[in-house]
Design a protein around this motif. Structure first.
Motif: not given
Length: 306
Positions: A151-155, A266-272
């Motif tokens: 969590v907190g990892m950015t593109g 398994e899932s990851y939520w991304v805010r773009t």
């Protein structure tokens, strides 16, 4: 006599069309391919969830008018898959005068729920449907496909995207805007004729904002293990200074905001976050729950027990 009975708008039954049968996801066929879907226990390749957002447009424009196109938000939890040939109807609860939020949902012709969502315009003081769902997530157990994510990892970098009318949108979306408009459930001259649009330019349909925002997603280089088949479990599209325009360049910045796990995924939520071409003014954002099917990852059961 006055009543406090909640009333709703209902759209017509529509048959959304499948346009992702040839989609490639991580170098392999996606869940929208019939053979892959059947291998994973589904009866056919489903229609992509955001396709259903188009059916809400006439309802929400009826409620909020032009404001909907400039600051509208749909925050959706997908419940049941739809395959080509099935009919779907969209509903929107009519909010009280002056209200900026309401409940929307979609059902198949037999009443089977397709999705539930909140819809709103302008700034909100209460969390959207997905913000509330994300806040209630329990910490995941041991992750395998996503074990290298945090969590907190950015593109990896800023991504630059645009959508021209005849531009093929790549392996994830192997079609153009014009090809989509030939099959979209709800048509509008604003999508093709700048002179007809209140903004003097052709606007990108709401369902195609998802395509634009995911077009360059591989550039984020999030270290997701694979191959594994993924799907959208939850999605929120929010306009802040809209609409977005055909042929306009935008800058995207991504951040992982949650990790989760269920029995099957398994899932990851991304805010773009979406900015203007200078990367200065935010014009939109997307919250997307990428779910990876555990049983599509070779050796998952053995590796998870190791």
């Amino acid at each position: 006599m006055s009543f406090d009975t909640p009333l709703s708008l209902a759209g017509p039954l529509r048959k959304p069309l499948q346009m992702l049968a040839d989609q490639e996801y991580g170098g392999h066929s996606s869940i929208h391919d019939d053979a892959m879907a059947e291998k994973l226990g589904f009866r056919a390749g489903p229609i992509e969830g955001p396709t259903h957002f188009s059916q809400f447009q006439p309802l929400l424009a009826k409620i909020w008018g032009q404001r909907w196109y400039e600051s509208g938000c749909i925050s959706s939890h997908f419940l049941n898959m739809v395959v080509e040939g099935e009919e779907v109807r969209a509903f929107a609860e009519i909010p009280p005068e002056g209200a900026t939020r309401t409940r929307v949902w979609a059902e198949k012709a037999d009443g089977t729920p397709v999705l539930e969502a909140s819809a709103s315009v302008g700034p909100q003081t209460e969390p959207s449907l997905l913000e509330a769902r994300m806040a209630a997530l329990r910490p995941p157990g041991k992750l395998l496909i996503l074990e290298d994510l945090k969590v907190g990892m950015t593109g990896a970098k800023d991504e630059r995207v645009k959508m021209d009318a005849d531009q093929n949108m790549g392996a994830l979306y192997p079609f153009s805007l014009n090809q989509k408009l030939a099959k979209i459930t709800e048509t509008s001259p604003w999508y093709t004729d700048g002179a007809a649009s209140p903004w003097g330019r052709a606007i990108i349909p709401f369902e195609m904002l998802s395509v634009l925002f995911e077009y360059s997603s591989r550039e984020a280089a999030f270290p997701v293990k694979g191959p594994a088949v993924g799907l959208f479990a939850d999605q929120e599209i929010k306009l802040i200074d809209g609409p977005l325009f055909v042929g306009e360049e935008y800058v995207l910045r991504r951040e992982i905001v949650a990790l989760a796990e269920s029995k099957r995924t398994e899932s990851y939520w991304v805010r773009t976050r979406v900015f203007d071409a200078k990367g200065e003014k935010q014009v939109a954002q997307m919250l997307l729950n990428h779910a990876s099917m555990k049983n599509s990852y070779a050796g998952y059961a053995d590796a998870a027990q190791a």
